[in-house]
Design an enzyme around this catalytic site. Structure first.
Site, PDB file in Angstrom:
ATOM      1  N   HIS A   1       5.435   5.998  11.557  1.00  0.00           N
ATOM      2  CA  HIS A   1       4.926   5.825  10.188  1.00  0.00           C
ATOM      3  C   HIS A   1       3.965   6.988   9.932  1.00  0.00           C
ATOM      4  O   HIS A   1       2.748   6.805   9.883  1.00  0.00           O
ATOM      5  CB  HIS A   1       4.222   4.476  10.080  1.00  0.00           C
ATOM      6  CG  HIS A   1       3.874   4.042   8.681  1.00  0.00           C
ATOM      7  ND1 HIS A   1       3.897   4.899   7.595  1.00  0.00           N
ATOM      8  CD2 HIS A   1       3.500   2.835   8.199  1.00  0.00           C
ATOM      9  CE1 HIS A   1       3.528   4.228   6.519  1.00  0.00           C
ATOM     10  NE2 HIS A   1       3.286   2.973   6.855  1.00  0.00           N
TER      11      HIS A   1
ATOM     12  N   LYS B   1      25.472  -3.676  -1.421  1.00  0.00           N
ATOM     13  CA  LYS B   1      26.946  -3.616  -1.549  1.00  0.00           C
ATOM     14  C   LYS B   1      27.571  -2.909  -0.353  1.00  0.00           C
ATOM     15  O   LYS B   1      28.775  -2.704  -0.311  1.00  0.00           O
ATOM     16  CB  LYS B   1      27.327  -2.842  -2.809  1.00  0.00           C
ATOM     17  CG  LYS B   1      26.818  -3.415  -4.102  1.00  0.00           C
ATOM     18  CD  LYS B   1      27.306  -2.528  -5.252  1.00  0.00           C
ATOM     19  CE  LYS B   1      26.664  -2.890  -6.556  1.00  0.00           C
ATOM     20  NZ  LYS B   1      26.981  -1.889  -7.590  1.00  0.00           N
TER      21      LYS B   1
ATOM     22  N   ARG C   1       0.795  -1.231   0.000  1.00  0.00           N
ATOM     23  CA  ARG C   1       0.000   0.000   0.000  1.00  0.00           C
ATOM     24  C   ARG C   1       0.821   1.272   0.000  1.00  0.00           C
ATOM     25  O   ARG C   1       0.590   2.174  -0.783  1.00  0.00           O
ATOM     26  CB  ARG C   1      -0.904   0.067   1.236  1.00  0.00           C
ATOM     27  CG  ARG C   1      -2.316  -0.358   1.016  1.00  0.00           C
ATOM     28  CD  ARG C   1      -2.852  -0.873   2.327  1.00  0.00           C
ATOM     29  NE  ARG C   1      -1.986  -1.932   2.794  1.00  0.00           N
ATOM     30  CZ  ARG C   1      -2.068  -3.182   2.376  1.00  0.00           C
ATOM     31  NH1 ARG C   1      -3.026  -3.537   1.565  1.00  0.00           N
ATOM     32  NH2 ARG C   1      -1.232  -4.114   2.788  1.00  0.00           N
ATOM     33  N   THR C   2       1.765   1.362   0.930  1.00  0.00           N
ATOM     34  CA  THR C   2       2.432   2.658   1.108  1.00  0.00           C
ATOM     35  C   THR C   2       3.177   3.047  -0.163  1.00  0.00           C
ATOM     36  O   THR C   2       3.040   4.166  -0.662  1.00  0.00           O
ATOM     37  CB  THR C   2       3.377   2.616   2.324  1.00  0.00           C
ATOM     38  OG1 THR C   2       2.614   2.192   3.454  1.00  0.00           O
ATOM     39  CG2 THR C   2       3.967   3.981   2.610  1.00  0.00           C
TER      40      THR C   2
ATOM     41  N   ARG D   1      11.366   3.973   3.247  1.00  0.00           N
ATOM     42  CA  ARG D   1      11.037   2.998   4.317  1.00  0.00           C
ATOM     43  C   ARG D   1      12.286   2.182   4.605  1.00  0.00           C
ATOM     44  O   ARG D   1      12.948   1.702   3.678  1.00  0.00           O
ATOM     45  CB  ARG D   1       9.916   2.078   3.873  1.00  0.00           C
ATOM     46  CG  ARG D   1       9.735   0.909   4.820  1.00  0.00           C
ATOM     47  CD  ARG D   1       8.523   0.104   4.517  1.00  0.00           C
ATOM     48  NE  ARG D   1       7.312   0.843   4.842  1.00  0.00           N
ATOM     49  CZ  ARG D   1       6.083   0.324   4.797  1.00  0.00           C
ATOM     50  NH1 ARG D   1       5.916  -0.931   4.434  1.00  0.00           N
ATOM     51  NH2 ARG D   1       5.038   1.050   5.104  1.00  0.00           N
TER      52      ARG D   1
HETATM   53  C1  NCD Z   1       2.008  -0.919   8.194  1.00  0.00           C
HETATM   54  C2  NCD Z   1       3.509  -0.794   8.317  1.00  0.00           C
HETATM   55  O1  NCD Z   1       4.241  -1.017   7.354  1.00  0.00           O
HETATM   56  O2  NCD Z   1       3.922  -0.405   9.405  1.00  0.00           O
HETATM   57  N1  NCD Z   1       1.600  -1.125   6.863  1.00  0.00           N
HETATM   58  C3  NCD Z   1       1.299  -0.012   6.123  1.00  0.00           C
HETATM   59  O3  NCD Z   1       2.172   0.734   5.771  1.00  0.00           O
HETATM   60  N2  NCD Z   1       0.031   0.237   5.857  1.00  0.00           N
HETATM   61  C4  NCD Z   1       1.401  -1.885   9.112  1.00  0.00           C
HETATM   62  C5  NCD Z   1       1.923  -3.285   9.122  1.00  0.00           C
HETATM   63  O4  NCD Z   1       2.823  -3.657   8.357  1.00  0.00           O
HETATM   64  O5  NCD Z   1       1.383  -4.062   9.918  1.00  0.00           O
END
Ligand code: NCD
Length: 304
Positions: free
Chosen positions: A129, A80, A51-52, A101
């Protein structure tokens, strides 16, 4: 230049503006379809995501911009041995804005220190997040028409769940918020969070059984047990199905209690709950895209 590393990087007033913009975008997509013509978003994902990352990419493409990036550390020079600092200096030459991320807490902050473009934290380990929080707040505001005066239950892995930590931080700035933390003892919300709430005089309770409290809630935020942050598989297996939100439990909940979940879902919400009009987790995904479109415009300083 501005970054988004924690939800507190935006004041409550700035968030209001951002959510208003997200709503304006939803209501008039053509007006914003070329707002980012010629701009590039880099998505630097060292950890898995559906999703993100896709939400960011879809947001930028819908604004007329373009995207580049990588979807796993194995595909980047991190494999690397390259540092985040060097990677972001490089990416700053190729893109106008970056979403990152990373499994390490604080990685986005390091990136922001060395970047010459805005950096968005798309999740740093079990820490924060913030764009999921923008998604969550925009969803709540859209469904409930306000961001104050709620009893909100957060259920599941409150120890490792970064979306939980960011959401509590963000919601603690609104009036009359009462938190109910529902978790097994091993996955309790970290002490630094409960200490912050005590310091601010914000009421919270902690409990183990969802049955005991579901009827008191205005909002229920379910989360999955974060397998990748456990030290051993045995503990994960023991705890993974601790909560399953099912139709029986939903009968005990209020008619206007929305269920949110950052997704991915594993077993913690039965699919039989999905048709319930109070199950808002897929609408939440849609709201997340508009929130990210608004964020990209805001950080790039573009007025459409
Ligand atoms: C979340 C995350 O990556 O922290 N997912 C997301 O980005 N919607 C929640 C999760 O992974 O449980």
């Amino acid at each position: 230049m501005r970054h988004l590393l924690t939800p507190l990087d935006f004041s409550v007033g700035e968030l209001e503006q951002l959510f208003d913009l997200a709503t304006a975008i939803e209501q008039d997509r053509p007006r914003y379809a070329h707002a980012c013509d010629g701009r590039i978003l880099a998505t630097l994902f060292y950890e898995p995501s559906t999703r993100t990352r896709l939400s960011f990419e879809s947001a930028m493409l819908s604004l007329g911009g373009q995207v580049l990036g990588f979807a796993g550390a194995d595909n980047s020079s991190a494999s690397k041995g390259e540092s985040v600092a060097d990677t972001i200096r490089t990416v700053s030459c190729f893109a106008d804005i970056a979403a990152m991320r990373h499994p390490k807490e604080g990685a986005a902050m390091v990136a922001a220190t060395y970047a010459t473009i805005p950096v968005i934290n798309a999740g740093d380990g079990g820490h924060q997040h913030p764009t999921q929080t923008l998604t969550d707040l925009h969803t709540i505001r859209s469904l409930k028409g306000r961001l104050c005066d709620f009893t909100i239950g957060l259920c599941g892995d409150l120890k490792f769940g970064r979306t939980v930590h960011s959401l509590i931080n963000a919601m603690s700035r609104y009036d009359d918020i009462r938190f109910v933390f529902i978790s097994p003892p091993e996955l309790r919300v970290p002490d630094y969070i409960t200490e912050m709430l005590t310091e601010k005089g914000i009421p919270y309770t902690e409990c183990i059984k969802l049955d005991d409290v579901i009827g008191d809630l205005d909002l229920l935020y379910m989360t999955r047990v974060q397998r990748e942050r456990f030290f051993n598989e045995e503990d994960y297996v023991r705890l993974k199905d601790f909560y399953v939100l099912n139709r029986r439990l939903m009968k005990q909940a209020r008619e206007d209690m929305y269920v949110l979940h950052p997704l991915p879902r594993v077993n913690e919400i039965s699919v039989k709950v999905d048709p319930d009009p109070r199950a808002a987790y897929f609408r939440q995904v849609q709201y997340g895209k508009y929130a990210r479109m608004a964020l990209i415009l805001t950080l790039l300083g573009i007025e459409a």
